[in-house]
Each structure stands twice: as structure tokens, then as C-alpha cells.
Design a protein around this motif. Structure first.
Motif, mmCIF file in Angstrom:
data_model
loop_
_atom_site.group_PDB
_atom_site.id
_atom_site.type_symbol
_atom_site.label_atom_id
_atom_site.label_comp_id
_atom_site.label_asym_id
_atom_site.label_seq_id
_atom_site.Cartn_x
_atom_site.Cartn_y
_atom_site.Cartn_z
ATOM 1 N N HIS A 15 -14.252 9.590 -48.525
ATOM 2 C CA HIS A 15 -15.579 9.191 -48.202
ATOM 3 C C HIS A 15 -15.862 7.823 -48.624
ATOM 4 O O HIS A 15 -17.011 7.238 -48.368
ATOM 5 N N ASN A 16 -14.985 7.199 -49.152
ATOM 6 C CA ASN A 16 -15.461 5.840 -49.715
ATOM 7 C C ASN A 16 -16.496 5.806 -50.553
ATOM 8 O O ASN A 16 -17.405 4.827 -50.521
ATOM 9 N N ALA A 17 -17.006 6.719 -51.286
ATOM 10 C CA ALA A 17 -18.257 6.789 -52.004
ATOM 11 C C ALA A 17 -17.808 7.013 -53.621
ATOM 12 O O ALA A 17 -18.922 6.634 -54.043
ATOM 13 N N GLY A 18 -16.869 7.092 -54.018
ATOM 14 C CA GLY A 18 -16.513 7.447 -55.393
ATOM 15 C C GLY A 18 -15.301 6.986 -55.953
ATOM 16 O O GLY A 18 -15.414 5.472 -56.367
ATOM 17 N N ARG A 19 -14.202 7.402 -55.702
ATOM 18 C CA ARG A 19 -13.043 6.961 -56.440
ATOM 19 C C ARG A 19 -12.418 5.496 -55.987
ATOM 20 O O ARG A 19 -12.344 4.663 -56.797
ATOM 21 N N SER A 20 -12.717 5.270 -54.592
ATOM 22 C CA SER A 20 -12.235 4.009 -54.034
ATOM 23 C C SER A 20 -13.150 2.842 -54.630
ATOM 24 O O SER A 20 -12.974 1.636 -54.687
ATOM 25 N N GLY A 25 -14.416 -1.814 -57.904
ATOM 26 C CA GLY A 25 -15.128 -2.463 -58.726
ATOM 27 C C GLY A 25 -14.422 -2.654 -60.021
ATOM 28 O O GLY A 25 -14.881 -4.016 -60.603
ATOM 29 N N PHE A 26 -13.581 -2.037 -60.506
ATOM 30 C CA PHE A 26 -12.767 -2.389 -61.616
ATOM 31 C C PHE A 26 -11.788 -3.740 -61.161
ATOM 32 O O PHE A 26 -11.754 -4.646 -62.120
ATOM 33 N N LEU A 27 -11.108 -3.653 -59.991
ATOM 34 C CA LEU A 27 -10.075 -4.587 -59.741
ATOM 35 C C LEU A 27 -10.872 -5.988 -59.595
ATOM 36 O O LEU A 27 -10.635 -6.825 -60.079
ATOM 37 N N ALA A 55 -21.887 5.915 -63.927
ATOM 38 C CA ALA A 55 -20.582 6.061 -64.761
ATOM 39 C C ALA A 55 -20.123 4.361 -64.940
ATOM 40 O O ALA A 55 -19.577 3.911 -66.002
ATOM 41 N N MET A 56 -19.945 3.883 -63.732
ATOM 42 C CA MET A 56 -19.516 2.239 -63.727
ATOM 43 C C MET A 56 -20.756 1.406 -64.540
ATOM 44 O O MET A 56 -20.134 0.609 -65.207
ATOM 45 N N ARG A 57 -21.723 1.789 -64.334
ATOM 46 C CA ARG A 57 -23.225 1.045 -64.977
ATOM 47 C C ARG A 57 -22.715 1.136 -66.523
ATOM 48 O O ARG A 57 -22.900 0.012 -67.171
ATOM 49 N N GLU A 58 -22.091 2.311 -67.118
ATOM 50 C CA GLU A 58 -22.198 2.548 -68.543
ATOM 51 C C GLU A 58 -20.946 1.672 -68.926
ATOM 52 O O GLU A 58 -21.012 1.306 -70.025
ATOM 53 N N GLY A 111 -21.561 15.504 -61.734
ATOM 54 C CA GLY A 111 -22.336 14.807 -62.629
ATOM 55 C C GLY A 111 -21.594 13.865 -63.281
ATOM 56 O O GLY A 111 -20.552 13.729 -63.214
ATOM 57 N N VAL A 112 -22.371 12.809 -63.770
ATOM 58 C CA VAL A 112 -21.978 11.625 -64.578
ATOM 59 C C VAL A 112 -20.764 12.267 -65.685
ATOM 60 O O VAL A 112 -19.897 11.413 -65.835
ATOM 61 N N GLU A 113 -20.937 13.199 -66.295
ATOM 62 C CA GLU A 113 -20.089 13.980 -67.488
ATOM 63 C C GLU A 113 -18.848 14.076 -66.800
ATOM 64 O O GLU A 113 -17.743 13.654 -67.444
ATOM 65 N N ALA A 114 -18.642 14.578 -65.586
ATOM 66 C CA ALA A 114 -17.460 15.040 -65.307
ATOM 67 C C ALA A 114 -16.758 13.785 -64.288
ATOM 68 O O ALA A 114 -15.753 13.772 -64.326
ATOM 69 N N VAL A 115 -17.713 12.755 -64.044
ATOM 70 C CA VAL A 115 -16.945 11.591 -63.273
ATOM 71 C C VAL A 115 -16.498 10.410 -64.614
ATOM 72 O O VAL A 115 -15.415 9.810 -63.965
ATOM 73 N N ARG A 116 -17.077 10.599 -65.701
ATOM 74 C CA ARG A 116 -16.538 9.651 -66.710
ATOM 75 C C ARG A 116 -14.908 9.583 -66.917
ATOM 76 O O ARG A 116 -14.303 8.758 -66.830
ATOM 77 N N PRO A 117 -14.138 11.016 -66.844
ATOM 78 C CA PRO A 117 -12.770 10.790 -66.948
ATOM 79 C C PRO A 117 -12.133 10.264 -65.947
ATOM 80 O O PRO A 117 -10.940 9.763 -65.941
ATOM 81 N N ILE A 118 -12.754 10.436 -64.645
ATOM 82 C CA ILE A 118 -12.087 10.003 -63.444
ATOM 83 C C ILE A 118 -12.157 8.453 -63.715
ATOM 84 O O ILE A 118 -11.195 7.885 -63.161
ATOM 85 N N ARG A 119 -13.342 8.004 -63.738
ATOM 86 C CA ARG A 119 -13.651 6.502 -64.097
ATOM 87 C C ARG A 119 -12.586 6.016 -64.794
ATOM 88 O O ARG A 119 -11.852 4.879 -64.821
ATOM 89 N N ASP A 120 -12.323 6.572 -66.278
ATOM 90 C CA ASP A 120 -11.618 6.084 -66.952
ATOM 91 C C ASP A 120 -9.887 6.017 -66.761
ATOM 92 O O ASP A 120 -9.250 5.158 -67.158
ATOM 93 N N GLU A 121 -9.662 7.166 -65.784
ATOM 94 C CA GLU A 121 -8.343 7.244 -65.318
ATOM 95 C C GLU A 121 -7.935 5.995 -64.295
ATOM 96 O O GLU A 121 -7.087 5.268 -64.254
ATOM 97 N N ILE A 122 -8.998 5.846 -63.610
ATOM 98 C CA ILE A 122 -8.924 4.679 -62.663
ATOM 99 C C ILE A 122 -8.920 3.443 -63.144
ATOM 100 O O ILE A 122 -7.940 2.549 -62.774
#
Length: 142
Positions: A15-20, A25-27, A55-58, A111-122
């Protein structure tokens, strides 16, 4: 700063809405203009996932102004690295590109709690990608 980016990277998820979007953003944050960054989705959503934005704002990265984009053949052709995150067989394959498939949980509907570990892995994977690009040096063909 180099006038020509060392590499061009395309992040693709469904969906180009989360992971990508988080990966892009990180890159962008970590590599600046040393790397050309794109993201797209095989079936783009209407908006970036609000939990991914939060999650990214954090971690001090603002992706709130981004819009999901449709995956195009041209975007793949223009990229040195194509990193897929669950887009299945929708990604066209061209010789001379480096393809990586990052198996990451889809943050859609979480929710953001579940997205944080995905964000950290990315972030960990993007840091390794930046190191690889830096080690490879400037792209030889443009």
C-alpha cells in the motif's frame, strides 16, 4: 556533498502507506542527498498510516507530508536497489538491479505500540543498506 547520488533506492510495499514510507524516511534522514530515495506500492493506499507517522515522529522523522504512490516500471528502471516488503510478484524485474526482499510485518490496522518494533527493524535494515551503499562507492552508470 556529491552532485550525483551514490545510488538510487526504491522501497516497495503493498500500500506504500507504512513499511516503505518508514524506510524511505529513514534513508532520507540517514543518507541525505547521497542517495536518491523513492517509495511506491503495488496497490497504493489513500494516505500514509497514521500509526507509522506517529512512530516515525517519535524518532524525530516527519513523514506526515508524504502520499502513497503507485509502483511504475519507470521507477524500477531508474533505481539501483529495489527493496520489496510484501508486494509479491507485482514488482517488475530488470537485469542490473539489486533486489532485496525484507520480510517485515505489515503495520496496517495496528496501533503505534505494534508499529514501533517494525519501525526499529526497518531502521536497522536501512542502516545496513547505507553502509553497503557507502562501501560500494558512487554508481558507475547513470
Amino acid at each position: 556533498m556529491p552532485s550525483t547520488p551514490a545510488a538510487s533506492v526504491l522501497f516497495v510495499c503493498l500500500h506504500n502507506a507504512g513499511r516503505s514510507q518508514m524506510a524511505a524516511g529513514f534513508l532520507t534522514h540517514l543518507a541525505g542527498d547521497r542517495v536518491e530515495v523513492r517509495s511506491a506500492g503495488s496497490i497504493p493506499g489513500d494516505q500514509v498510516n497514521p500509526a507509522a507517522i506517529e512512530a516515525m515522529r517519535e524518532v524525530g522523522i516527519d513523514i506526515s507530508g508524504r502520499q502513497p504512490k503507485v509502483l511504475t516500471t519507470e521507477a524500477v528502471q531508474a533505481s539501483d536497489y529495489v527493496i520489496t516488503m510484501g508486494c509479491g510478484d507485482a514488482c517488475p524485474v530488470f537485469p542490473g538491479k539489486k533486489y532485496l526482499d525484507w520480510a517485515l510485518e505489515d503495520p496496517a490496522g495496528k496501533g503505534v505500540e505494534a508499529v514501533r518494533p517494525i519501525r526499529d527493524e526497518i531502521k536497522t535494515r536501512v542502516e545496513a543498506l547505507v553502509a553497503e551503499i557507502d562501501a560500494a562507492g558512487p554508481a558507475s552508470t547513470r
